[in-house]
Structure formats: C-alpha cells, structure tokens
Enzyme design. Structure first.
Site, mmCIF file in Angstrom:
data_model
loop_
_atom_site.group_PDB
_atom_site.id
_atom_site.type_symbol
_atom_site.label_atom_id
_atom_site.label_comp_id
_atom_site.label_asym_id
_atom_site.label_seq_id
_atom_site.Cartn_x
_atom_site.Cartn_y
_atom_site.Cartn_z
ATOM 1 N N THR A 40 0.821 -1.219 0.000
ATOM 2 C CA THR A 40 0.000 0.000 0.000
ATOM 3 C C THR A 40 0.849 1.261 0.000
ATOM 4 O OG1 THR A 40 -1.893 -1.033 1.043
ATOM 5 C CG2 THR A 40 -1.605 1.298 1.483
ATOM 6 N N ASP A 83 1.763 -6.370 -4.284
ATOM 7 C CA ASP A 83 0.896 -6.478 -3.127
ATOM 8 C C ASP A 83 1.498 -7.629 -2.319
ATOM 9 O OD1 ASP A 83 -1.230 -7.607 -1.443
ATOM 10 O OD2 ASP A 83 -2.529 -6.201 -2.480
#
Ligand code: ASP
Length: 328
Positions: free
Chosen positions: A15, A51
C-alpha cells in the site's frame, strides 16, 4: 562517507507506494519524501513491487540474497513492504540473515503515500532513523513502534499502529525522540551467515471445535511436508476426536512434523497441561513454545529443508535461532 550514514532503501511495494488511480506503484519514492536525505545518504533499489499477498518464499530468498550481497556498503537497510504478509517476510529474513551485524527495518503504510492523510511518510522517516542507530536485527518499525520482526503480527487493518509483538516487548518507540531499549536486542554470537534453504510445503491449519478427524486425515496424502496446527488455548485439542490423534501419529510415522501452536495471542504452548495436549505430544506433535503463527510457519519451512529426520527437525525447532521464541 564523511560521517553521513548510508542507508539502503529496498522497495518491494505494498500500500505504501500504491498509486491512487490507475493501479500500479509509484516509481520515485525517495524523491517524494525529500526529508529522508536529512537523516542519511539514501540509495534506492526496487527488486519487484507487489501487493504483499503475492510475496512467496522465493521472494524472501531473493530479498535475503540481495541484502546479503551489499549489506556491508550500508549502515542499515530499510525494506518497504506490504503490511499483509510483512510479519512472514520479517520472520523468514530473521532465519536467513543469521547473526546479522546491521539493522534491517521493514516498514509500510496503511494509507498510500500519495494520499494526504497517509502514515507512509512518518513510517519511512522513523524506519530510516532506526536504521541509522539500532543494532543488528530484523525489525518492523510501524506506527511509532519498533518490534522484533519474528515476534510481530499485523493486528489491525485500520489503525496506524498496525503491528504488535504479543510475547516480546517493543525494541523501541519512535515519537518525539527515538528510544531504543538496548537490552532487548539480540547480539550476534558469530559472524554473519546467509542461510536461504527453505521448503515451502508447509500447511497452516486452525482447528475448530468438533470432530474433524476424517478431514484432518486427508492431509496424509496431500504431499505436505510439515504442518503448523493451531489448536486451542495452550495447545489443547479433543483427545477423543475420531482420527485426530491417530492422524498425528500417522504423520509422525511418515516423518512429517506437526508444530502445535496455541490458540491465544499471548502466552505459550504447554502440552502437559491437558489430556488433549498430552495425547498430541505422545502422538509426536511438537510444542511451538510462544511462537507466532508467522514465525512458526516460516521456521518449519526452514526446519524441513534442513533436518534429515523428525528428531533433527524437532531439535531445530526447539532452538532459539533469532529471538523468535522464549526457551523454557
Ligand atoms: N494489500 C497490501 C499489501 O500487503 C496492504 C498493505 O500494504 O497495507 O501489500
């Protein structure tokens, strides 16, 4: 170097550097947080951006080799990483970078750097500052807390204080000042070694109350090489469950280790406390002390790659490799 410390910033995504729109990751992290240059001389490397749900044991090995290859050029290393599997990577790195002689600090963010109310900038500055001062350990620096990596768990998807280390006190706090609790750090007991052997064929199962024997039996022919079994309380399970204890015995007979971890965040496994734990132990299950699930899964992957038989694997699992467990 002129007295200025050199910090290696390895960006693996998460993130922290995800883009607001259009997907993908930001290319120029250090330039977006120019203040880091006031803390140290920074070099940025980006081996991959993912991710962290897509990080695999192969990525842990790649990261460990990368860090080992150039670690002597830097006073410290900061790894930007997604929060979802950060505790697994930190645990695996702690077993691979043995007797580490400089800090490796993982950090990330709950809110992307591009957003106005992001925690990314503060976490990066904290991690870089820690990397210029702390002793050699693999750590997670997040939300103002500095934790031993292989004791850490992600505790929240929302709070900026996203990690905790339930069975080991924080190594430090980063607020108005950086406070390091020197006595809580491990000191290397020999020269640095890179140990990347690992076998990923480990299954992590969590028991639910009820008779699960026949389901559990299905692991016998699944090709799995090791199991982390999360049972209840201090490692308890239903000794009378059809097939549970016999399956543990069958796994042991095939040389497949079952590492039993408890069902609580805090505390340790005590197999002698209840009949279920005693039956599991008699059937060959191995008590997981106060390991987190993340530290247990990654340690078992290392143990089965190294141990020739169950006896060796058991002895390896009982050893404190990198501060991941509290010996009895
Ligand atoms: N899904 C993200 C990741 O682990 C979550 C985060 O970084 O906070 O990569």
């Amino acid at each position: 170097m002129g007295g200025r410390k050199r910090i290696w910033l390895i960006n693996t995504g998460g993130t922290f550097s995800m883009r607001k729109e259009g997907g993908g990751f930001l290319p120029d992290l250090a330039a977006r947080v120019p203040e880091v240059a006031q803390l140290a001389e920074i070099e940025v490397t980006c081996p991959f951006q993912l991710d962290s749900a897509a990080m695999s044991p192969l990525h842990w090995q790649e990261l460990a080799r990368l860090i080992a290859s150039r670690r002597e050029e830097f006073e410290g290393i900061v790894v930007i990483h997604g929060t979802d599997t950060m505790a697994y990577t930190a645990s695996a790195l702690s077993y691979m970078l043995r007797d580490l002689d400089r800090p490796v600090v993982l950090t990330g963010a709950q809110v992307p750097l591009e957003r106005t109310r992001s925690d990314a900038r503060a976490n990066l500055l904290d991690a870089v500052e820690v990397a210029t001062h702390a002793p050699g350990e693999v750590m997670i620096c997040f939300g103002g807390l500095l934790l031993r990596g292989n004791r850490s768990r992600k505790r929240s998807t929302m709070d900026f204080r996203a990690f905790e280390s339930p069975n080991y006190p924080p190594l430090g706090e980063v607020g108005r000042i950086l406070e390091l609790h020197q006595r809580r750090f491990r000191r290397p007991s020999g020269a640095f070694r890179l140990c990347t052997e690992l076998d990923p064929r480990v299954l992590h199962l969590r028991l639910a109350p009820g008779r699960f024997g026949s389901l559990f039996e299905s692991v016998l022919d699944s090709g799995v090489r090791g199991i982390v079994l999360e049972s209840f309380g201090a490692g308890n399970l239903d000794a009378a469950s059809d097939g549970a204890v016999p399956t543990l015995a069958a796994l042991a007979a095939r040389g497949i280790p079952v590492l039993l971890i408890g069902g609580c965040e805090h505390g340790r496994v005590e197999l002698s406390l209840y009949e279920g734990g005693r039956a599991a132990e008699a059937a060959g299950a191995i008590g997981g002390a106060d390991l987190t699930a993340e530290a247990a899964v990654t340690k078992l992957m290392v143990a089965i790659a190294r141990g020739r038989d169950l006896g060796e694997i058991r002895a390896f699992l009982a050893r404190d490799l990198a501060g991941e467990l509290t010996p009895v």
